[in-house]
Design an enzyme around this catalytic site. Structure first.
Site, PDB file in Angstrom:
ATOM      1  N   GLY A  13      -9.053   8.495  10.439  1.00 19.55           N
ATOM      2  CA  GLY A  13      -9.494   9.468   9.444  1.00 19.55           C
ATOM      3  C   GLY A  13     -10.063   8.775   8.220  1.00 19.55           C
ATOM      4  N   ASP A  70      -4.635   2.061  -0.713  1.00 18.07           N
ATOM      5  CA  ASP A  70      -3.286   2.572  -0.581  1.00 18.07           C
ATOM      6  C   ASP A  70      -3.339   3.902  -1.301  1.00 18.07           C
ATOM      7  OD1 ASP A  70      -0.786   2.312   0.610  1.00 18.07           O
ATOM      8  OD2 ASP A  70       0.154   1.778  -1.280  1.00 18.07           O
ATOM      9  N   GLY A 154      -2.968  14.286   7.448  1.00 17.53           N
ATOM     10  CA  GLY A 154      -1.865  14.100   6.503  1.00 17.53           C
ATOM     11  C   GLY A 154      -1.394  15.413   5.903  1.00 17.53           C
TER      12      GLY A 154
END
Length: 194
Positions: A13, A70, A154
């Site tokens: 993704g 991140d 997510g």
């Protein structure tokens, strides 16, 4: 700048989102999995330390410049959790479904559902680059209990954008790239690299 960059992630993704933004610049992005690079440890409590570790790891094992992100969701009522452990919030193995179930359960009975997606990007020219390029982005919203939408990944089906009246999973890929924390960070990084 080297036009070949390894993305320090195996997340398809993320790779797709990065590719859509970087391809028009003539940058060829490779997933670290194409080089059999194992995932780096992410032992740090901050997004920037983990991203830098991942970028240096991928660059060391491929010999290429590396880009690492991140990112995660930070919930105000949970003191910023899940934060850096967003992908593993419900434990191993990683599971979007279990992560969402745990987060919604953790917010049961809490009035403040405000949250934000956060992304930090780190680009290194080499493993020992003394001047990594760092950019970040923040995308505020709120969490809803019932999942909506088929797009994204997510926490996207539960991340509601009041101004649009939609969850992130209800946005097109183009809309998400324009608005998202990752899109913001990537555009800021591109400006710095220029």
């Amino acid at each position: 700048m080297n036009k070949k960059i390894v993305l320090a992630s195996n997340n398809q993704g993320k790779l797709k989102e990065f590719y859509q933004i970087l391809a028009p610049l003539g940058i060829t992005l490779y997933s670290q999995s194409e080089f059999q690079v194992p995932e780096a440890e992410e032992p740090y409590p901050s997004f920037v330390e983990n991203a830098l570790t991942k970028a240096r790891h991928a660059s060391r094992l491929t010999g290429l410049p590396a880009l690492a992100d991140d990112s995660g969701i930070c919930v105000n009522a949970l003191n910023g959790a899940p934060g850096v452990i967003s992908a593993r919030y419900s434990g191993e193995p990683k599971s979007d479904l279990r992560n969402n179930q745990k987060l919604i359960a953790d917010l049961a009975g809490i009035a403040d559902k405000s949250a934000y997606y956060y992304c930090v990007l780190v680009f290194v020219r080499s493993e020992f680059d003394p001047q990594p390029v760092i950019a970040d982005g923040v995308w505020p919203g709120e969490l809803i209990a019932d999942a909506r939408g088929e797009n994204g990944f997510g926490y996207d089906p539960h991340f509601f954008l009041p101004a649009l009246g939609k969850t992130v999973a209800e946005l097109s890929a183009e809309q998400k790239n324009q608005l998202s924390h990752r899109g913001q960070a990537l555009r800021a990084l591109v400006e710095k690299l220029r």
